[in-house]
Write an enzyme that holds these catalytic residues in place. Structure first.
Site, short mmCIF file in Angstrom:
data_model
loop_
_atom_site.label_atom_id
_atom_site.label_comp_id
_atom_site.label_asym_id
_atom_site.label_seq_id
_atom_site.Cartn_x
_atom_site.Cartn_y
_atom_site.Cartn_z
CG HIS A 143 -2.35 0.57 0.77
ND1 HIS A 143 -3.38 0.61 1.59
CD2 HIS A 143 -2.57 1.45 -0.18
CE1 HIS A 143 -4.33 1.14 1.02
NE2 HIS A 143 -4.00 1.72 -0.07
CG ASP A 166 -5.67 -0.32 4.98
OD1 ASP A 166 -5.55 -1.32 5.36
OD2 ASP A 166 -4.77 0.17 4.12
CG HIS A 168 -3.60 -1.80 8.95
ND1 HIS A 168 -3.98 -2.93 7.98
CD2 HIS A 168 -3.44 -2.47 9.87
CE1 HIS A 168 -3.71 -3.83 8.34
NE2 HIS A 168 -3.15 -3.65 9.69
CG ASP A 170 -2.22 2.54 5.37
OD1 ASP A 170 -1.74 1.33 6.25
OD2 ASP A 170 -2.65 2.03 4.34
CG HIS A 183 2.92 -1.17 4.25
ND1 HIS A 183 2.19 -2.50 4.20
CD2 HIS A 183 3.42 -1.23 5.56
CE1 HIS A 183 2.50 -3.03 5.39
NE2 HIS A 183 3.08 -2.64 6.33
CG ASP A 274 -4.60 -3.05 2.25
OD1 ASP A 274 -4.75 -4.35 2.35
OD2 ASP A 274 -3.81 -2.40 2.85
CG ASP A 276 -5.30 -5.07 5.34
OD1 ASP A 276 -6.36 -4.27 5.13
OD2 ASP A 276 -4.09 -4.83 5.40
CD GLU A 319 -0.08 -4.29 1.50
OE1 GLU A 319 0.45 -5.45 1.50
OE2 GLU A 319 0.54 -3.31 1.87
#
Length: 360
Positions: A143, A166, A168, A170, A183, A274, A276, A319
């Site tokens: 990412h 996402d 996360h 980031d 990332h 992303d 994830d 990712e």
């Protein structure tokens, strides 16, 4: 759809439409398909697919295989079926910088020069494709590529609003990151929250305008570092964690998210997705999986909804790591999820088969 109501007029319209389409060949079906009207793209609607096999933003190998793996399972053919003209731009050129020439900095940043050089290359490729009026799909890769991708889009379409999907945030800086992996700093770099003097190789970003905090919104957050929580709070960045998804449902969350960055509905949209963000039961073969994520249908509906705005003009899919899964099934399933998410963003509909995929 109204054509399935018992209303005779609607049925007549449907029958006439069906007769017209049924007389076409299968090749004509594909030619007549359409991703729908888009307010900002040039006709004929064209999708530029750019591979960004960047892996230096994090420590795990395998994520660089994401672009080729997703292409190999029929991505281009699926997007063409929706009605897009497709240009596969290939993969970006990534300057090779040896680890010995790119040591961890005194501020703890890992592979800063290599990641910066790759993102500069991506920035230019994305900018050129977007400037031509194309829908730009960037496939990663980790990412960190969001830096080059989003900055290239903003250079071509400065009023673009960003939806960051996402697990996360980031948005770590060099002073808050617990890992030093870039990332996890992508949004902070886009917003220029960093002192670039601490980031070797990123000097090329000095001439770019920062992403305003009012022009980005998060969906799907569930693993946020303490420093990131402070940044999000202080800047007032609108964020919808999995708590909001559970409480309100994905539909209302998408509506609220879009309105928070584009209340009048008049700006281009970019989604940085992303893999994830999806639950590990759906997409397990990724570098930093986190339990409690989006279901397949929540992820698909999110992207279908963005496509239906007629303003979605670009996306990242990042990712997917074909080497991270414990079994071949997990690896194959995650690659397929990546391909299907791109199809949803391209305007693919569940209801129709070969019929034109018109989005009114």
């Amino acid at each position: 759809p109204q054509c399935f109501n018992n209303n005779n007029n609607n049925n007549k319209v449907f029958k006439q439409t069906f007769v017209t389409h049924s007389s076409m060949s299968s090749a004509q079906f594909i030619g007549q398909s359409s991703p729908g009207h888009n307010w900002f793209l040039e006709e004929p609607y064209t999708m530029s697919i750019i591979g960004a096999p960047i892996n230096t933003g994090q420590p795990k190998t395998g994520v660089e295989k994401g672009p080729s793996s997703i292409r190999e399972i029929g991505l281009i053919e699926k997007v063409r079926e929706v009605g897009w003209r497709v240009i596969d731009e290939g993969d970006i050129d990534i300057p090779q910088i040896d680890e010995t020439a790119d040591p961890t900095t005194e501020y703890g940043l890992k592979r800063s020069r290599a990641t910066a050089a790759a993102n500069k290359s991506l920035h230019e490729r994305v900018y050129m494709a977007a400037k031509q009026g194309n829908f730009v799909t960037t496939i990663g890769g980790d990412h960190s590529l969001g830096i080059g991708s989003v900055s290239g889009i903003l250079r071509a379409r400065p009023k673009t609003r960003v939806i960051w999907v996402d697990a996360h945030a980031d948005i770590n800086t060099d002073t808050t990151s617990p890992s030093g992996n870039i990332h996890g700093m992508s949004v902070a770099l886009l917003m220029q929250l960093h002192n670039l003097d601490h980031f070797p190789g990123w000097e090329w970003m000095r001439d770019l305008d920062p992403l305003p905090e009012s022009n980005i919104v998060y969906i799907g957050l569930r693993d946020i570092d303490p420093g990131e929580k402070t940044i999000l709070w202080k800047l007032g960045i609108r964020s919808f964690s999995m708590y909001e998804v559970d409480r309100y449902g994905i539909g209302p969350v998408i509506d609220m998210a879009i309105k928070s960055v584009d209340p009048k509905g008049k700006h281009p949209l970019h989604v940085s997705f992303d893999i994830d963000s999806l639950d590990p039961t759906v997409a397990p073969s990724t570098g930093t999986p986190v339990v409690g994520g989006l279901t397949f249908r929540e992820g698909a509906f999110l992207l279908e909804s963005l496509a239906s705005t007629n303003r979605l003009c670009s996306m990242d899919l990042v990712e997917v790591n074909p080497d991270a899964g414990e079994t071949e099934k997990e690896q194959t399933q995650t690659v397929e999820m990546g391909r299907r998410m791109i199809s949803c963003a391209s305007g693919e509909l569940l209801l129709w088969g070969d019929q034109p995929h018109y989005r009114q």
